[in-house]
Scaffold this motif. Structure first.
Motif, mmCIF file in Angstrom:
data_model
loop_
_atom_site.group_PDB
_atom_site.id
_atom_site.type_symbol
_atom_site.label_atom_id
_atom_site.label_comp_id
_atom_site.label_asym_id
_atom_site.label_seq_id
_atom_site.Cartn_x
_atom_site.Cartn_y
_atom_site.Cartn_z
ATOM 1 N N MET A 1 7.626 -4.181 0.997
ATOM 2 C CA MET A 1 6.702 -4.549 2.082
ATOM 3 C C MET A 1 5.254 -4.239 1.686
ATOM 4 O O MET A 1 4.348 -5.038 1.908
ATOM 5 N N ALA A 2 5.062 -3.055 1.078
ATOM 6 C CA ALA A 2 3.708 -2.662 0.671
ATOM 7 C C ALA A 2 3.180 -3.622 -0.394
ATOM 8 O O ALA A 2 2.022 -4.048 -0.362
ATOM 9 N N ASN A 3 4.068 -3.996 -1.312
ATOM 10 C CA ASN A 3 3.665 -4.892 -2.384
ATOM 11 C C ASN A 3 3.290 -6.281 -1.848
ATOM 12 O O ASN A 3 2.284 -6.862 -2.227
ATOM 13 N N LEU A 4 4.100 -6.760 -0.922
ATOM 14 C CA LEU A 4 3.830 -8.073 -0.331
ATOM 15 C C LEU A 4 2.528 -8.037 0.479
ATOM 16 O O LEU A 4 1.716 -8.968 0.427
ATOM 17 N N LEU B 1 -0.379 4.368 0.314
ATOM 18 C CA LEU B 1 0.699 3.502 -0.175
ATOM 19 C C LEU B 1 1.071 4.009 -1.573
ATOM 20 O O LEU B 1 0.340 4.803 -2.152
ATOM 21 N N PRO B 2 2.194 3.528 -2.142
ATOM 22 C CA PRO B 2 2.528 3.957 -3.499
ATOM 23 C C PRO B 2 1.355 3.711 -4.469
ATOM 24 O O PRO B 2 0.667 2.682 -4.364
ATOM 25 N N GLU B 3 1.179 4.676 -5.373
ATOM 26 C CA GLU B 3 0.083 4.644 -6.359
ATOM 27 C C GLU B 3 -0.107 3.279 -7.023
ATOM 28 O O GLU B 3 -1.217 2.768 -7.116
ATOM 29 N N GLU B 4 1.025 2.710 -7.517
ATOM 30 C CA GLU B 4 0.934 1.444 -8.270
ATOM 31 C C GLU B 4 0.354 0.329 -7.406
ATOM 32 O O GLU B 4 -0.327 -0.565 -7.900
ATOM 33 N N ILE B 5 0.650 0.397 -6.113
ATOM 34 C CA ILE B 5 0.169 -0.673 -5.220
ATOM 35 C C ILE B 5 -1.338 -0.523 -5.003
ATOM 36 O O ILE B 5 -2.082 -1.500 -5.052
ATOM 37 N N ILE B 6 -1.786 0.715 -4.818
ATOM 38 C CA ILE B 6 -3.231 0.956 -4.659
ATOM 39 C C ILE B 6 -3.937 0.504 -5.949
ATOM 40 O O ILE B 6 -4.998 -0.127 -5.907
ATOM 41 N N LYS B 7 -3.301 0.813 -7.087
ATOM 42 C CA LYS B 7 -3.901 0.462 -8.383
ATOM 43 C C LYS B 7 -4.055 -1.060 -8.494
ATOM 44 O O LYS B 7 -5.093 -1.568 -8.892
ATOM 45 N N LYS B 8 -3.002 -1.752 -8.110
ATOM 46 C CA LYS B 8 -3.005 -3.217 -8.174
ATOM 47 C C LYS B 8 -4.149 -3.794 -7.318
ATOM 48 O O LYS B 8 -4.855 -4.711 -7.736
ATOM 49 N N ILE B 9 -4.332 -3.228 -6.132
ATOM 50 C CA ILE B 9 -5.405 -3.724 -5.255
ATOM 51 C C ILE B 9 -6.771 -3.349 -5.847
ATOM 52 O O ILE B 9 -7.700 -4.164 -5.859
ATOM 53 N N CYS C 1 -10.292 -5.232 -6.053
ATOM 54 C CA CYS C 1 -11.082 -4.911 -4.849
ATOM 55 C C CYS C 1 -11.635 -3.485 -4.943
ATOM 56 O O CYS C 1 -11.085 -2.637 -5.623
ATOM 57 N N THR C 2 -12.697 -3.246 -4.207
ATOM 58 C CA THR C 2 -13.149 -1.869 -4.006
ATOM 59 C C THR C 2 -12.414 -1.350 -2.786
ATOM 60 O O THR C 2 -12.531 -1.923 -1.699
ATOM 61 N N VAL C 3 -11.641 -0.282 -3.013
ATOM 62 C CA VAL C 3 -10.716 0.168 -1.962
ATOM 63 C C VAL C 3 -11.252 1.385 -1.220
ATOM 64 O O VAL C 3 -11.658 2.371 -1.838
ATOM 65 N N GLU C 4 -11.225 1.301 0.098
ATOM 66 C CA GLU C 4 -11.392 2.508 0.901
ATOM 67 C C GLU C 4 -10.032 2.808 1.511
ATOM 68 O O GLU C 4 -9.389 1.919 2.079
ATOM 69 N N GLU D 1 -0.264 -8.220 -1.955
ATOM 70 C CA GLU D 1 -0.456 -9.589 -2.486
ATOM 71 C C GLU D 1 -1.145 -10.475 -1.451
ATOM 72 O O GLU D 1 -2.027 -11.260 -1.776
ATOM 73 N N ASN D 2 -0.724 -10.337 -0.187
ATOM 74 C CA ASN D 2 -1.352 -11.123 0.880
ATOM 75 C C ASN D 2 -2.840 -10.774 1.014
ATOM 76 O O ASN D 2 -3.687 -11.647 1.188
ATOM 77 N N LEU D 3 -3.121 -9.481 0.931
ATOM 78 C CA LEU D 3 -4.511 -9.012 1.058
ATOM 79 C C LEU D 3 -5.370 -9.583 -0.068
ATOM 80 O O LEU D 3 -6.445 -10.143 0.172
ATOM 81 N N ILE D 4 -4.863 -9.445 -1.295
ATOM 82 C CA ILE D 4 -5.634 -9.887 -2.464
ATOM 83 C C ILE D 4 -5.902 -11.392 -2.387
ATOM 84 O O ILE D 4 -7.033 -11.850 -2.553
ATOM 85 N N ALA D 5 -4.843 -12.152 -2.075
ATOM 86 C CA ALA D 5 -5.027 -13.612 -1.975
ATOM 87 C C ALA D 5 -6.070 -13.927 -0.903
ATOM 88 O O ALA D 5 -6.965 -14.751 -1.117
#
Ligand code: DGY
Length: 320
Positions: free
Chosen positions: A298-301, A11-19, A23-26, A304-308
């Motif tokens: 879409m990626a951003n939303l 996904l776009p860099e900024e979105i991965i960064k936000k997650i 979160c610990t991201v794989e 946000e859904n994932l994080i919540a």
């Protein structure tokens, strides 16, 4: 400790960064290949959340084998790739990304309708192949869009956005939906029809309904026989709603004029599929929502859904 999540495509860099901040991201790094099912099953054992695409098959086996899972965040408005019942039984939240893609998908649907009616792909190929020798009266003549009747099957948000575009072309818009939309009838002047009447009367038919067991093969042999010989069928919703064998026969036997598909029963469609031999079929690789802005939203939303979901608050768009 941060909750562990899986993201099934870059996904776009900024979105991965936000997650990654919470979160610990794989991350599945391959851009062109989806994660193989077995590998997905293995990775899911340890995660509390997954941000997935419509290419991932989130079935019962996978859900039952994901003991820590709290949220499945689908980066799509459609969610027929997820076994909702299985998720519900386990108390796992499923989310999607509606609204942000409505106008973009309506744009593409209308573009596909116009390209199919006016034979744009065929015409461009004709020019590039050096077949354009002169101007002649019926050269690449197609169907008119203005003043024609558009039948929309599925009057949700995207259906309504398509209807608005159609009114600009002075089209007469009719629709079929499980429940009548009196507010839209009033605001846009569109008319409700029973499905068979819509099939008989429309010059263009746009399939815009979700794919469910009830809509599988909704448009099949019988339905094609009800349509006019000049009808153009457009599907930008999901493959499987239109029976592709029946569509092939209808196109070859000239029961309908042409079709435009952005979605297929199997994606990517096999290049040897007989449908792809037909000049009166315009085929696109599932790009309905594919504008840079919309895919970003879409990626951003989905993020946000994932994080919540993993943090225990209610995500914005819960489907179950
Ligand atoms: C969806 O969101 O369901 C589309 O098919 C992809 O944008």
């Amino acid at each position: 400790m941060k909750p562990k999540v899986l993201i099934t495509r870059k996904l776009p860099e900024e979105i991965i960064k936000k997650i990654s901040e919470v979160c610990t991201v794989e991350l599945w790094e391959e851009e062109e290949t989806p994660i193989p099912q077995e590998e997905l099953e293995e990775k899911m054992i340890n995660v509390e959340g997954v941000l997935c695409l419509l290419t991932e098959n989130i079935d019962k086996k996978l859900i039952d084998g994901s003991p820590k899972l709290k949220v499945i965040s689908n980066m799509a408005v459609g969610f027929n790739n997820i076994d909702i019942e299985a998720a519900k039984k386990k108390g796992i939240i499923v989310t999607n990304t509606p609204n942000v893609l409505t106008e973009t998908t309506a744009d593409l649907t209308f573009a596909l309708l116009m390209a199919t009616a006016r034979r744009l792909i065929e015409a461009s190929t004709y020019l590039r192949n050096g077949e354009w020798k002169t101007w002649s009266p019926l050269q690449l003549a197609g169907q008119d869009i203005y003043n024609s009747t558009l039948g929309i099957i599925g009057m949700g948000r995207i259906g309504e956005a398509i209807a608005k575009r159609a009114l600009g072309f002075n089209m007469n818009v009719v629709y079929y939906n499980r429940s009548r939309k009196l507010d839209i009838e009033k605001s846009l002047g569109v008319q409700y029809k029973e499905l068979d009447d819509l099939l008989k009367e429309s010059d263009f038919i746009v399939v815009m309904t979700p794919h469910t067991p009830q809509t599988t093969n909704l448009i099949s042999e019988r339905e094609f026989k009800l349509m006019k010989k000049s009808t153009i069928l457009i599907n930008t919703s999901r493959g499987g709603i239109v029976d592709e064998k029946a569509l092939y026969n209808a196109l070859v036997n000239k029961e309908i004029y042409a079709a435009g598909l952005d979605v297929f029963e199997t994606e990517p469609i096999n290049l040897n599929d007989p449908l792809l031999t037909l000049p009166n079929l315009v085929a696109l690789p599932h790009i309905g929502s594919s504008s840079i802005n919309t895919r970003y939203k879409m990626a951003n939303l989905a993020a946000e859904n994932l994080i919540a979901g993993v943090l225990g608050s209610r995500p914005k768009h819960v489907v179950s």
